[in-house]
Design an enzyme around this catalytic site. Structure first.
Site, PDB file in Angstrom:
ATOM      1  N   GLU A  95    -102.147  -8.394   4.717  1.00 51.24           N
ATOM      2  CA  GLU A  95    -103.334  -9.034   5.296  1.00 51.24           C
ATOM      3  C   GLU A  95    -104.011  -8.070   6.263  1.00 51.24           C
ATOM      4  OE1 GLU A  95    -102.079 -12.838   6.848  1.00 51.24           O
ATOM      5  OE2 GLU A  95    -101.522 -13.524   4.839  1.00 51.24           O
TER       6      GLU A  95
ATOM      7  N   TRP B 109    -105.885  -4.690   1.135  1.00 52.11           N
ATOM      8  CA  TRP B 109    -105.188  -3.605   0.431  1.00 52.11           C
ATOM      9  C   TRP B 109    -104.744  -3.982  -0.977  1.00 52.11           C
ATOM     10  CZ3 TRP B 109    -105.716   0.987   2.275  1.00 52.11           C
ATOM     11  CH2 TRP B 109    -105.630   1.243   3.653  1.00 52.11           C
TER      12      TRP B 109
ATOM     13  N   ARG C 183     -89.572  -0.136  -4.591  1.00 51.09           N
ATOM     14  CA  ARG C 183     -89.365   1.014  -3.689  1.00 51.09           C
ATOM     15  C   ARG C 183     -88.639   2.153  -4.386  1.00 51.09           C
ATOM     16  NH1 ARG C 183     -88.046  -3.074   1.191  1.00 51.09           N
ATOM     17  NH2 ARG C 183     -90.226  -3.388   1.770  1.00 51.09           N
TER      18      ARG C 183
ATOM     19  N   VAL D 138     -99.970  -9.384  -0.889  1.00 52.80           N
ATOM     20  CA  VAL D 138     -99.076  -9.774   0.202  1.00 52.80           C
ATOM     21  C   VAL D 138     -99.720  -9.431   1.542  1.00 52.80           C
ATOM     22  CG1 VAL D 138     -96.813  -9.423   1.267  1.00 52.80           C
ATOM     23  CG2 VAL D 138     -97.017  -9.430  -1.233  1.00 52.80           C
TER      24      VAL D 138
ATOM     25  N   GLU E 107     -95.492  -0.401   0.216  1.00 58.65           N
ATOM     26  CA  GLU E 107     -94.216  -1.079  -0.102  1.00 58.65           C
ATOM     27  C   GLU E 107     -93.233  -1.000   1.071  1.00 58.65           C
ATOM     28  OE1 GLU E 107     -92.657  -1.608  -3.868  1.00 58.65           O
ATOM     29  OE2 GLU E 107     -94.458  -0.941  -4.906  1.00 58.65           O
ATOM     30  N   GLY E 108     -93.769  -1.082   2.268  1.00 57.99           N
ATOM     31  CA  GLY E 108     -92.935  -1.065   3.477  1.00 57.99           C
ATOM     32  C   GLY E 108     -92.950   0.299   4.119  1.00 57.99           C
TER      33      GLY E 108
ATOM     34  N   GLY F 169    -102.888  29.099   3.142  1.00 57.93           N
ATOM     35  CA  GLY F 169    -103.805  29.675   4.131  1.00 57.93           C
ATOM     36  C   GLY F 169    -105.086  28.870   4.223  1.00 57.93           C
TER      37      GLY F 169
HETATM   38  C1  FAD Z   1    -103.224   2.806  -1.100  1.00 61.16           C
HETATM   39  C2  FAD Z   1    -102.552   1.529  -0.681  1.00 61.16           C
HETATM   40  C3  FAD Z   1    -102.290   0.553  -1.630  1.00 61.16           C
HETATM   41  C4  FAD Z   1    -101.715  -0.666  -1.240  1.00 61.16           C
HETATM   42  N1  FAD Z   1    -101.536  -1.641  -2.193  1.00 61.16           N
HETATM   43  C5  FAD Z   1    -101.107  -2.887  -1.796  1.00 61.16           C
HETATM   44  C6  FAD Z   1    -101.083  -3.968  -2.742  1.00 61.16           C
HETATM   45  O1  FAD Z   1    -101.385  -3.815  -3.949  1.00 61.16           O
HETATM   46  N2  FAD Z   1    -100.692  -5.193  -2.292  1.00 61.16           N
HETATM   47  C7  FAD Z   1    -100.347  -5.419  -0.980  1.00 61.16           C
HETATM   48  O2  FAD Z   1    -100.013  -6.556  -0.641  1.00 61.16           O
HETATM   49  N3  FAD Z   1    -100.381  -4.405  -0.064  1.00 61.16           N
HETATM   50  C8  FAD Z   1    -100.746  -3.147  -0.443  1.00 61.16           C
HETATM   51  N4  FAD Z   1    -100.811  -2.114   0.479  1.00 61.16           N
HETATM   52  C9  FAD Z   1    -100.513  -2.407   1.886  1.00 61.16           C
HETATM   53  C10 FAD Z   1     -99.228  -1.775   2.408  1.00 61.16           C
HETATM   54  O3  FAD Z   1     -98.104  -2.389   1.827  1.00 61.16           O
HETATM   55  C11 FAD Z   1     -99.251  -1.880   3.942  1.00 61.16           C
HETATM   56  O4  FAD Z   1    -100.254  -0.972   4.411  1.00 61.16           O
HETATM   57  C12 FAD Z   1     -97.918  -1.542   4.566  1.00 61.16           C
HETATM   58  O5  FAD Z   1     -96.966  -2.563   4.286  1.00 61.16           O
HETATM   59  C13 FAD Z   1     -98.017  -1.373   6.094  1.00 61.16           C
HETATM   60  O6  FAD Z   1     -98.680  -2.448   6.668  1.00 61.16           O
HETATM   61  P1  FAD Z   1     -99.893  -2.171   7.700  1.00 61.16           P
HETATM   62  O7  FAD Z   1    -100.798  -1.176   7.096  1.00 61.16           O
HETATM   63  O8  FAD Z   1    -100.451  -3.479   8.066  1.00 61.16           O
HETATM   64  O9  FAD Z   1     -99.199  -1.498   8.940  1.00 61.16           O
HETATM   65  P2  FAD Z   1     -98.640  -2.259  10.239  1.00 61.16           P
HETATM   66  O10 FAD Z   1     -97.706  -3.338   9.857  1.00 61.16           O
HETATM   67  O11 FAD Z   1     -99.774  -2.590  11.117  1.00 61.16           O
HETATM   68  O12 FAD Z   1     -97.793  -1.100  10.915  1.00 61.16           O
HETATM   69  C14 FAD Z   1     -98.423   0.074  11.454  1.00 61.16           C
HETATM   70  C15 FAD Z   1     -97.327   1.055  11.786  1.00 61.16           C
HETATM   71  O13 FAD Z   1     -96.554   0.531  12.874  1.00 61.16           O
HETATM   72  C16 FAD Z   1     -95.206   0.907  12.733  1.00 61.16           C
HETATM   73  N5  FAD Z   1     -94.369  -0.313  12.684  1.00 61.16           N
HETATM   74  C17 FAD Z   1     -94.755  -1.576  12.372  1.00 61.16           C
HETATM   75  N6  FAD Z   1     -93.715  -2.424  12.442  1.00 61.16           N
HETATM   76  C18 FAD Z   1     -92.643  -1.687  12.821  1.00 61.16           C
HETATM   77  C19 FAD Z   1     -91.268  -1.981  13.083  1.00 61.16           C
HETATM   78  N7  FAD Z   1     -90.775  -3.227  12.954  1.00 61.16           N
HETATM   79  N8  FAD Z   1     -90.463  -0.963  13.428  1.00 61.16           N
HETATM   80  C20 FAD Z   1     -90.930   0.284  13.563  1.00 61.16           C
HETATM   81  N9  FAD Z   1     -92.214   0.630  13.330  1.00 61.16           N
HETATM   82  C21 FAD Z   1     -93.057  -0.333  12.976  1.00 61.16           C
HETATM   83  C22 FAD Z   1     -95.110   1.733  11.446  1.00 61.16           C
HETATM   84  O14 FAD Z   1     -95.224   3.094  11.751  1.00 61.16           O
HETATM   85  C23 FAD Z   1     -96.322   1.294  10.664  1.00 61.16           C
HETATM   86  O15 FAD Z   1     -96.738   2.264   9.735  1.00 61.16           O
HETATM   87  C24 FAD Z   1    -101.348  -0.882   0.108  1.00 61.16           C
HETATM   88  C25 FAD Z   1    -101.578   0.124   1.052  1.00 61.16           C
HETATM   89  C26 FAD Z   1    -102.173   1.309   0.682  1.00 61.16           C
HETATM   90  C27 FAD Z   1    -102.407   2.359   1.736  1.00 61.16           C
END
Ligand code: FAD
Length: 384
Positions: A130, A159, A248, A128, A368-369, A344
């Site tokens: 990008e 990811w 979740r 999902v 997962e969000g 420590g």
């Molecule tokens: C180890 C790992 C495994 C993963 N596995 C998968 C997978 O198998 N498949 C997949 O599709 N994805 C996967 N992910 C991706 C994961 O779901 C995303 O990293 C996550 O949804 C957050 O997206 P982002 O990193 O692009 O953060 P961004 O969307 O760039 O957001 C960055 C930060 O901005 C803040 N923020 C953003 N929008 C808002 C809002 N509307 N309101 C308030 N604060 C906000 C939050 O603090 C957020 O953490 C994985 C991630 C990790 C770290």
């Protein structure tokens, strides 16, 4: 100390919990530190997990799985993530997203793609996120366009668990461009990893969850047959949102496992460590830290198991899943932080389990969000 004691777990999920506990003790705990250090994909442990019926088994018996319930998956997650989050994620991700195919796919798709995953002949995953967008599900840029009897996908995914190792993935892509119907612009597809135009490489090495591997996928005119669309065109956003209600709730179990590991490790440490002529656990401030950790853990665990029941009944599932995910994963970061302080200087030694737990706890608050998104969902979906 049995923090994950079974009385809160429904009786019909206790056997699965016991299986996971025994598997974790025999195969994960003794190998966790080595896999953490090497950062290798734990193929051997994954194969053992497959032999013992612990991988991709939410798939129903009709398609070759065990039909494990949400409660069974949650009970198993607590045990596996307490032993090691990276290895646990690898076990879990081998069938990640296949619930969507089971719920919405055609009979032919289920026979061809779901059954081999249930029978552990194939590995799957869900793409999902990008590179430029993760939180905004209605902002993803990967497109899928119809060309004759094929779909042509273009874009990037980031990811994605098993993007390199998997046989096929469920991929989320944009099939519409209606600004008045942002949530109706997306669809889901079965994308075999050997499809023309599919390329994947591992993302750079992580500081945590090191035994799990994520991919950067490039879809460059990636062609798949038209019958690889899952369910109805334009329903992808809703299918993913529904799937995340289950996902979740299980991520809450990741948090509980990590929190339990932090408490267990810290309790042992402070009972052995001496300062000022006594063991550290005799200081009231230390006892209060341990009390706070118990408060955080037990509240999160009670909420999570209540949420699991609500989600299973589909009773305001989005609200309950977001509550459990947020509270339990933040219990993990809080317990890990306190655990570090109680260790420590030794807290920062790589060889100490608490440092692994501390780094791993950073992830479930994001995937997962991210938790700020969960707070949006909790506020919007709270009963009025
Ligand atoms: C180890 C790992 C495994 C993963 N596995 C998968 C997978 O198998 N498949 C997949 O599709 N994805 C996967 N992910 C991706 C994961 O779901 C995303 O990293 C996550 O949804 C957050 O997206 P982002 O990193 O692009 O953060 P961004 O969307 O760039 O957001 C960055 C930060 O901005 C803040 N923020 C953003 N929008 C808002 C809002 N509307 N309101 C308030 N604060 C906000 C939050 O603090 C957020 O953490 C994985 C991630 C990790 C770290």
């Amino acid at each position: 100390m049995d923090l994950l004691e079974e009385s809160i777990v429904p009786e019909d999920a206790r056997a699965a919990k016991q299986e996971a506990r025994e598997f974790a003790a025999e195969h994960i705990e003794p190998n966790a530190a080595d896999y953490y250090e090497s950062g290798e994909y734990p193929w051997e442990i994954l194969e053992k997990g497959m032999e013992e019926g612990l991988v991709a088994q939410t798939i129903s018996e009709e398609y070759g799985g065990r039909g494990l319930s949400l409660q069974e998956m949650l009970a198993m997650a607590e045990e596996l993530y307490k032993a090691d989050a990276g290895i646990a994620l690898t076990l879990q991700l081998a069938g990640f997203g296949t619930d969507i195919l089971e719920e919405h796919g055609s009979e032919e798709q289920k026979e061809e793609y779901l059954r081999p995953v249930a029978e552990n002949e194939q590995i799957s995953g869900l793409g999902v996120s990008e590179p430029e967008t993760g939180s905004d599900l209605a902002g993803m840029q990967t497109t899928a366009e119809k060309d004759g009897d094929e779909w042509v996908l273009n874009g990037e995914k980031y990811w994605v668990g098993n993007g390199v190792e998997g046989d096929w993935l469920t991929i989320y892509a944009k099939t519409g461009d209606d600004p008045d119907n942002r949530y109706g612009n997306y669809s889901l597809f079965i994308v075999p990893t050997d499809a023309p135009g599919y390329e994947a490489e591992h993302i750079p090495e992580k500081i945590c969850f090191r035994a799990s591997k994520q991919a950067h996928i490039t879809l460059d005119n990636c062609r798949i047959p038209e019958d690889h669309l899952i369910g109805v065109e334009g329903a992808g956003f809703y299918m993913v949102a529904e799937f995340f209600n289950h996902g979740r709730t299980i991520v809450a179990g990741h948090g509980l496992g990590l929190a339990a590991a932090a408490i267990e490790e810290s309790s042992v440490f402070v009972h052995d460590r001496e300062a000022f002529g006594r063991t550290v656990d005799q200081f009231q401030a230390v006892q209060h830290d341990l009390a706070e950790m118990r408060m955080e853990f037990e509240s999160a665990r009670s909420l999570t198991w209540r949420a699991a029941e609500k989600v299973e009944q589909n009773n305001n599932a989005g609200y309950w899943a977001a509550l459990a995910k947020t509270v339990a994963t933040e219990a993990a970061t809080a317990c890990a932080e306190r655990g570090m302080q109680l260790h420590g200087g030794r807290s920062v030694l790589e060889e100490n389990r608490i440092s692994r737990v501390y780094r791993d706890a950073r992830v479930p608050v994001i995937y997962e969000g991210a938790n700020p998104i969960q707070r949006n969902l909790i506020y919007r979906q709270a009963p009025r």
